[in-house]
Design a protein around this motif. Structure first.
Motif, PDB file in Angstrom:
ATOM      1  N   SER A  95       0.821  -1.208   0.000  1.00 45.36           N
ATOM      2  CA  SER A  95       0.000   0.000   0.000  1.00 45.36           C
ATOM      3  C   SER A  95       0.856   1.259   0.000  1.00 45.36           C
ATOM      4  CB  SER A  95      -0.913   0.005   1.231  1.00 45.36           C
ATOM      5  OG  SER A  95      -0.133  -0.039   2.425  1.00 45.36           O
ATOM      6  N   GLN A  96       2.173   1.108  -0.061  1.00 44.29           N
ATOM      7  CA  GLN A  96       3.090   2.249  -0.027  1.00 44.29           C
ATOM      8  C   GLN A  96       3.052   2.998  -1.355  1.00 44.29           C
ATOM      9  OE1 GLN A  96       7.247   1.203   0.236  1.00 44.29           O
ATOM     10  NE2 GLN A  96       7.845   3.186   1.076  1.00 44.29           N
ATOM     11  N   ARG A  97       3.082   4.316  -1.260  1.00 40.21           N
ATOM     12  CA  ARG A  97       3.131   5.146  -2.453  1.00 40.21           C
ATOM     13  C   ARG A  97       4.433   5.934  -2.455  1.00 40.21           C
ATOM     14  NH1 ARG A  97      -1.350   6.100  -5.311  1.00 40.21           N
ATOM     15  NH2 ARG A  97      -0.831   8.290  -5.750  1.00 40.21           N
ATOM     16  N   LEU A  98       5.086   5.995  -3.624  1.00 37.52           N
ATOM     17  CA  LEU A  98       6.347   6.709  -3.758  1.00 37.52           C
ATOM     18  C   LEU A  98       6.364   7.459  -5.080  1.00 37.52           C
ATOM     19  CD1 LEU A  98       8.945   4.007  -2.584  1.00 37.52           C
ATOM     20  CD2 LEU A  98       8.251   6.069  -1.333  1.00 37.52           C
ATOM     21  N   CYS A  99       7.096   8.566  -5.107  1.00 37.14           N
ATOM     22  CA  CYS A  99       7.280   9.305  -6.352  1.00 37.14           C
ATOM     23  C   CYS A  99       8.172   8.511  -7.302  1.00 37.14           C
ATOM     24  CB  CYS A  99       7.902  10.679  -6.078  1.00 37.14           C
ATOM     25  SG  CYS A  99       6.839  11.788  -5.134  1.00 37.14           S
ATOM     26  N   GLY A 100       8.017   8.792  -8.583  1.00 36.48           N
ATOM     27  CA  GLY A 100       8.794   8.083  -9.598  1.00 36.48           C
ATOM     28  C   GLY A 100      10.238   8.532  -9.634  1.00 36.48           C
ATOM     29  N   TRP A 101      11.035   7.741 -10.329  1.00 39.03           N
ATOM     30  CA  TRP A 101      12.479   7.997 -10.393  1.00 39.03           C
ATOM     31  C   TRP A 101      12.900   8.569 -11.745  1.00 39.03           C
ATOM     32  CZ3 TRP A 101      16.629   3.849 -11.524  1.00 39.03           C
ATOM     33  CH2 TRP A 101      17.915   4.390 -11.357  1.00 39.03           C
ATOM     34  N   LEU A 102      12.561   7.900 -12.840  1.00 36.10           N
ATOM     35  CA  LEU A 102      12.958   8.330 -14.180  1.00 36.10           C
ATOM     36  C   LEU A 102      11.731   8.819 -14.932  1.00 36.10           C
ATOM     37  CD1 LEU A 102      15.327   5.348 -15.078  1.00 36.10           C
ATOM     38  CD2 LEU A 102      15.936   7.548 -14.046  1.00 36.10           C
ATOM     39  N   ASP A 103      11.930   9.833 -15.790  1.00 33.43           N
ATOM     40  CA  ASP A 103      10.789  10.358 -16.527  1.00 33.43           C
ATOM     41  C   ASP A 103      10.316   9.346 -17.565  1.00 33.43           C
ATOM     42  OD1 ASP A 103      12.433  10.631 -18.822  1.00 33.43           O
ATOM     43  OD2 ASP A 103      12.961  12.677 -18.290  1.00 33.43           O
ATOM     44  N   SER A 104       9.128   9.589 -18.098  1.00 35.96           N
ATOM     45  CA  SER A 104       8.507   8.621 -19.006  1.00 35.96           C
ATOM     46  C   SER A 104       9.334   8.404 -20.262  1.00 35.96           C
ATOM     47  CB  SER A 104       7.098   9.088 -19.381  1.00 35.96           C
ATOM     48  OG  SER A 104       7.138  10.373 -19.974  1.00 35.96           O
ATOM     49  N   GLU A 105      10.002   9.460 -20.744  1.00 35.09           N
ATOM     50  CA  GLU A 105      10.839   9.310 -21.931  1.00 35.09           C
ATOM     51  C   GLU A 105      11.995   8.343 -21.668  1.00 35.09           C
ATOM     52  OE1 GLU A 105      13.571  12.057 -24.971  1.00 35.09           O
ATOM     53  OE2 GLU A 105      12.390  12.985 -23.380  1.00 35.09           O
ATOM     54  N   THR A 106      12.580   8.440 -20.480  1.00 35.32           N
ATOM     55  CA  THR A 106      13.684   7.550 -20.150  1.00 35.32           C
ATOM     56  C   THR A 106      13.200   6.125 -19.930  1.00 35.32           C
ATOM     57  OG1 THR A 106      14.837   9.418 -19.126  1.00 35.32           O
ATOM     58  CG2 THR A 106      15.640   7.213 -18.592  1.00 35.32           C
ATOM     59  N   LEU A 107      12.034   5.965 -19.294  1.00 27.75           N
ATOM     60  CA  LEU A 107      11.472   4.621 -19.124  1.00 27.75           C
ATOM     61  C   LEU A 107      11.209   3.976 -20.481  1.00 27.75           C
ATOM     62  CD1 LEU A 107       8.966   5.226 -16.182  1.00 27.75           C
ATOM     63  CD2 LEU A 107      11.159   4.025 -16.085  1.00 27.75           C
ATOM     64  N   ASP A 108      10.724   4.763 -21.439  1.00 27.84           N
ATOM     65  CA  ASP A 108      10.512   4.239 -22.786  1.00 27.84           C
ATOM     66  C   ASP A 108      11.843   3.884 -23.447  1.00 27.84           C
ATOM     67  OD1 ASP A 108       7.788   4.554 -22.519  1.00 27.84           O
ATOM     68  OD2 ASP A 108       7.730   6.490 -23.561  1.00 27.84           O
ATOM     69  N   ARG A 109      12.852   4.716 -23.218  1.00 30.77           N
ATOM     70  CA  ARG A 109      14.160   4.459 -23.823  1.00 30.77           C
ATOM     71  C   ARG A 109      14.742   3.142 -23.330  1.00 30.77           C
ATOM     72  NH1 ARG A 109      17.535   9.338 -22.731  1.00 30.77           N
ATOM     73  NH2 ARG A 109      16.332  10.188 -24.467  1.00 30.77           N
ATOM     74  N   LEU A 110      14.572   2.857 -22.040  1.00 28.52           N
ATOM     75  CA  LEU A 110      15.115   1.619 -21.482  1.00 28.52           C
ATOM     76  C   LEU A 110      14.464   0.378 -22.091  1.00 28.52           C
ATOM     77  CD1 LEU A 110      15.426   2.545 -17.704  1.00 28.52           C
ATOM     78  CD2 LEU A 110      17.301   2.109 -19.297  1.00 28.52           C
ATOM     79  N   ARG A 111      13.275   0.532 -22.627  1.00 33.40           N
ATOM     80  CA  ARG A 111      12.582  -0.608 -23.230  1.00 33.40           C
ATOM     81  C   ARG A 111      13.103  -0.915 -24.634  1.00 33.40           C
ATOM     82  NH1 ARG A 111       7.933   2.370 -21.047  1.00 33.40           N
ATOM     83  NH2 ARG A 111       7.262   1.371 -19.114  1.00 33.40           N
ATOM     84  N   MET A 112      14.038  -0.119 -25.132  1.00 30.05           N
ATOM     85  CA  MET A 112      14.562  -0.296 -26.480  1.00 30.05           C
ATOM     86  C   MET A 112      15.728  -1.283 -26.481  1.00 30.05           C
ATOM     87  SD  MET A 112      14.436   3.743 -27.549  1.00 30.05           S
ATOM     88  CE  MET A 112      15.127   3.466 -29.176  1.00 30.05           C
ATOM     89  N   PRO A 113      16.005  -1.928 -27.639  1.00 32.99           N
ATOM     90  CA  PRO A 113      17.070  -2.941 -27.702  1.00 32.99           C
ATOM     91  C   PRO A 113      18.452  -2.472 -27.247  1.00 32.99           C
ATOM     92  CG  PRO A 113      15.672  -3.097 -29.637  1.00 32.99           C
ATOM     93  CD  PRO A 113      15.218  -1.878 -28.889  1.00 32.99           C
ATOM     94  N   PRO A 114      18.885  -1.223 -27.539  1.00 31.15           N
ATOM     95  CA  PRO A 114      20.236  -0.840 -27.079  1.00 31.15           C
ATOM     96  C   PRO A 114      20.426  -0.914 -25.570  1.00 31.15           C
ATOM     97  CG  PRO A 114      19.440   0.711 -28.729  1.00 31.15           C
ATOM     98  CD  PRO A 114      18.280  -0.158 -28.359  1.00 31.15           C
ATOM     99  N   TYR A 115      19.312  -0.922 -24.818  1.00 32.18           N
ATOM    100  CA  TYR A 115      19.393  -0.974 -23.362  1.00 32.18           C
ATOM    101  C   TYR A 115      18.948  -2.332 -22.817  1.00 32.18           C
ATOM    102  CZ  TYR A 115      19.635   4.004 -24.264  1.00 32.18           C
ATOM    103  OH  TYR A 115      19.995   5.237 -24.757  1.00 32.18           O
ATOM    104  N   GLY A 116      18.715  -3.279 -23.720  1.00 34.52           N
ATOM    105  CA  GLY A 116      18.352  -4.617 -23.273  1.00 34.52           C
ATOM    106  C   GLY A 116      16.877  -4.809 -23.039  1.00 34.52           C
ATOM    107  N   ASN A 117      16.019  -3.920 -23.615  1.00 31.21           N
ATOM    108  CA  ASN A 117      14.565  -4.064 -23.474  1.00 31.21           C
ATOM    109  C   ASN A 117      14.148  -4.141 -22.003  1.00 31.21           C
ATOM    110  OD1 ASN A 117      15.395  -6.029 -26.084  1.00 31.21           O
ATOM    111  ND2 ASN A 117      13.876  -4.443 -26.488  1.00 31.21           N
ATOM    112  N   ILE A 118      14.657  -3.220 -21.205  1.00 33.18           N
ATOM    113  CA  ILE A 118      14.419  -3.234 -19.760  1.00 33.18           C
ATOM    114  C   ILE A 118      13.061  -2.618 -19.435  1.00 33.18           C
ATOM    115  CG2 ILE A 118      15.194  -2.304 -17.551  1.00 33.18           C
ATOM    116  CD1 ILE A 118      18.050  -2.383 -18.691  1.00 33.18           C
ATOM    117  N   VAL A 119      12.252  -3.345 -18.714  1.00 34.46           N
ATOM    118  CA  VAL A 119      10.986  -2.832 -18.189  1.00 34.46           C
ATOM    119  C   VAL A 119      11.118  -2.799 -16.668  1.00 34.46           C
ATOM    120  CG1 VAL A 119       8.509  -3.181 -17.999  1.00 34.46           C
ATOM    121  CG2 VAL A 119       9.697  -3.788 -20.126  1.00 34.46           C
ATOM    122  N   LEU A 120      11.145  -1.598 -16.111  1.00 34.39           N
ATOM    123  CA  LEU A 120      11.350  -1.471 -14.668  1.00 34.39           C
ATOM    124  C   LEU A 120      10.059  -1.787 -13.913  1.00 34.39           C
ATOM    125  CD1 LEU A 120      13.546   1.741 -14.327  1.00 34.39           C
ATOM    126  CD2 LEU A 120      14.258  -0.640 -14.236  1.00 34.39           C
TER     127      LEU A 120
END
Length: 716
Positions: A515-540
């Motif tokens: 039930s804990q709520r926390l603010c986010g760490w990386l902006d949405s553009e960076t989260l999308d970037r991590l999902r790309m192949p150069p970063y290993g398709n990372i989904v946090l």
């Protein structure tokens, strides 16, 4: 006149040896003359008559002379290689090596014995020469049998495999239990400051005497910095800024070649004599030391206290000057101690500079033009705004740039293989205006503290260093809460989220399975970037990540988290303001990865013979994948070449660009026969590339390789 033939006394079964004696001299009629007989062979043997390419055969002649005269022996061969004969009064032995291929007829070796009267007897040795793809030319695996072994583990005589990742990392101890090939990828930057990122080896700091090594048996050190001259400033910090006096009992060797500001500006802070740091002085080296009242940087109410401050800092309006706030060296605004060893820092640098500039924005400026290198890019696309490939992984300019211009390749730097047990300490050097404002949670770094933790001497400079090991940071934590910060990894960052009260903020996200709520760490553009192949398709995942203080009141500056959807990858987010500022730990972000590819290349398996070329190759292997593998499959690919060496004047070196023939082989057992007659060369080798996929718990393993080949004449 005709030749007489004599039977042999001893032959190897299946061999074909013909013995030829020189004719007797003719007799004049009715005139008695001395009659001399040629030598008599008592034995002619060969160790083998059936040979394959490169096989050895030992040939021997034994003879007597009817007259008792001395005997001499000689040998000749139609092909192959003859060794040096070993002869005595009655015998001779020759070691002969079969050729790699045949141009004309079967091999023959002729042995001749001659007596003191010039008469001779010969033995002709014939051989049955055959080639077979079933003969294995690949020795058992040893390190000496390979021209390349990159990011693999080799068990002598046994398998070759990718090394597994062992252990867990934290920002306070980045160390691997086995040799680990690492790469660092730039992910994101969003800050007004300019930055440079590098690392030092902990062992190098210990060897230089900066770290106390009197730790527990489980921990070889306690990370306590040494103050050898007893002036209240850790020697590491003292040498970062060259603060030590130039003479007297507390002097220390200058880190670099020459000071920028000469003569050295000195000052006395509460009875301690020190040198003003060039990294905190303007272009004219104006003295900058004051005693003033500043808010106490320790947690609490922050009352005004008298304190010493050394240094100055530029404002946004200050005219840039190439000599300002610089200690010269290899790079003007990186402390000489953190540069790679170089003549420009008197070979005293201990650092490895991975990214010289992390600006990634739409302009072509650095903070107050104090960046280490020029900003030449104007796109915010996840690639630093300079040509990263111009420099090697230590920050040294390459003689040849392998990838000119700013390209996608510039987002990643290969750190090479880090030896097992060798700890890395990352550091971020920032160029930004110094601010001491407790309302903004920013402070001047502290050079000397009282036993109570109160700062006695602040550093005011646009050049600040933040270590991944928080005990070594100069700035104090003015808040003092635990944890220092918490963020929701998979939640998008927004400035509207109240990190001090996230439970009630509508912009916070709920942590998974809680039930804990926390603010986010990386902006949405960076989260999308991590999902790309150069970063290993990372989904946090929406998992809580925390930054924790380590005591001594020092501010931590690194949020390091394993990417929980896989292993062997760690996101590193830095906070770039002394004192913590907004404590979002996303001012500049990198991805540290264990490289999941390995390469091997065998040494040449065939002798160099310019008269032959390899025609066919048989390749047989057995491999396997161990572990509980998920995601993209692990695999091994193979190729072979016949021009693997470049030879000249009897010396051969590996060919960097041989003509590779890819092999299509299934996992497990696999065999292929390849016609390589279109490729010139008699220097056969093979290579394998091991890929781990997206799960480093998978371990591709090569157990054995068999290689056979046949050769034909270059010009039949």
């Amino acid at each position: 006149m005709h030749l007489n033939r004599f039977p042999l006394l001893a032959l190897v079964a299946g061999s074909a040896v013909c013995v030829i004696a020189s004719p007797r001299p003719a007799h004049a009629e009715f005139t008695p003359r001395a009659v001399y007989l040629p030598p008599q062979l008592t034995s002619a043997t060969q160790s083998t008559a059936a040979v394959h390419p490169g096989d050895l055969s030992q040939l021997q002649l034994q003879a007597t002379d009817p007259q008792g005269s001395p005997l001499t022996f000689s040998w000749s061969a139609t092909t192959g290689t003859s060794g040096t004969p070993v002869s005595d009064a009655s015998s001779s032995t020759l070691e002969w090596t079969a050729p790699q291929c045949l141009a004309n007829g079967p091999p023959q070796v002729l042995g001749t014995v001659t007596n003191g009267y010039g008469l001779s007897t010969q033995a002709l040795f014939d051989f049955d020469f055959t080639q077979s793809l079933d003969i294995d030319h690949q020795p058992d695996f040893t390190a000496s049998g390979f021209d390349e072994l990159t990011n693999v583990t080799l068990t002598p005589g046994g398998p070759i495999s990718l090394p597994p990742y062992l252990g867990q990392l934290s920002s306070e101890r980045i160390m691997f239990l086995n040799d680990q090939h690492l790469a660092l990828t730039f992910v994101h930057e969003s800050a007004g400051a300019s930055h440079s990122l590098g690392y030092v080896y902990y062992d190098d700091l210990v060897a230089r005497g900066y770290v106390n090594t009197q730790g527990t048996p489980e921990d070889s050190s306690d990370d306590t910095l040494v103050d050898a001259n007893g002036n209240g400033i850790a020697d590491l910090h003292e040498d970062l800024y060259n603060l030590a006096p130039t003479s007297g009992p507390q002097a220390r060797p200058y880190i670099g070649t020459n000071r920028r500001c000469l003569p050295a500006r000195s000052f006395i802070s509460q009875g301690v004599s020190l040198s003003m740091p060039d990294l905190a002085l303007n272009a004219t080296c104006s003295g900058a030391f004051v005693r003033q009242s500043l808010p106490d940087a320790r947690p609490g109410t922050h009352p005004l206290l008298p304190v010493d401050v050394v240094g100055a800092t530029p404002t946004e309006s200050t005219a840039p000057n190439a000599n300002a706030w610089s200690d010269l060296g290899l790079y003007p605004r990186i402390p000489n101690l953190l540069e790679p060893a170089h003549a420009l820092n008197n070979q005293l640098g201990l650092g490895h500079l991975v990214f010289l500039l992390t600006d990634d924005d739409s302009d072509q400026t650095t903070f107050n033009q104090l960046g280490v290198v020029a900003d030449i890019g104007n796109l915010a696309e996840g690639i630093p705004d300079y040509d990263v490939s111009r420099y090697d992984a230590h920050g040294i300019l390459r003689p040849v740039n392998p990838d000119p211009g700013i390209t996608p390749n510039d987002r990643t730097v290969d750190l090479g293989t880090i030896p097992a047990g060798k700890e890395l300490v990352f550091f971020l050097v920032t160029q930004y205006q110094a601010i001491h404002d407790l309302d903004q949670k920013t402070v001047y770094p502290c050079l000397r503290k009282a036993p109570t933790g109160q700062c006695l001497l602040h550093l005011k400079s646009p050049i600040n260093v933040f270590f991944s090991k928080s005990k070594w940071n100069l700035d104090q934590d003015p808040v003092g809460q635990m944890p220092v910060a918490q963020r929701n990894l998979g939640c998008a960052y927004t400035e509207q989220c109240n990190a001090d009260a996230p439970q009630s903020s509508p912009y916070a996200c709920t942590v998974a399975n809680s039930s804990q709520r926390l603010c986010g760490w990386l902006d949405s553009e960076t989260l999308d970037r991590l999902r790309m192949p150069p970063y290993g398709n990372i989904v946090l995942p929406r998992t809580a990540a925390g930054v924790f203080a380590q005591g001594q009141g020092n501010m931590p500056h690194l949020l390091l988290n394993s990417v929980l959807t896989t292993t062997g990858q760690w996101l590193m987010g830095f906070e770039d303001m002394p004192g913590g500022g907004d404590r979002d730990f996303n001012d500049v972000v990198f991805l540290l990865r264990a490289v999941t590819e390995g390469r091997v290349r065998s040494r040449v398996l065939s002798p160099d013979d310019a008269s032959c070329k390899i025609a066919q190759v048989s390749f047989n292997k057995f491999d396997n994948v161990y572990g509980i593998c998920t995601g993209a499959a692990a695999y091994i690919t193979y190729a072979l070449a016949t021009d693997c060496n470049v030879c000249s004047a009897g010396t051969c070196v590996p060919n960097p660009t041989p003509t590779w023939h890819p092999l299509s082989l299934p996992p497990g057992s696999g065999r292929a026969t390849v016609d390589v007659s279109s490729t010139p060369g008699q220097q056969l080798c093979w290579k394998a590339e091991l890929t781990q996929g997206t799960d480093p718990s998978c371990q591709p393993t090569l157990h054995f390789v068999d290689v056979g080949y046949t050769s034909v004449p270059v010009t039949p």
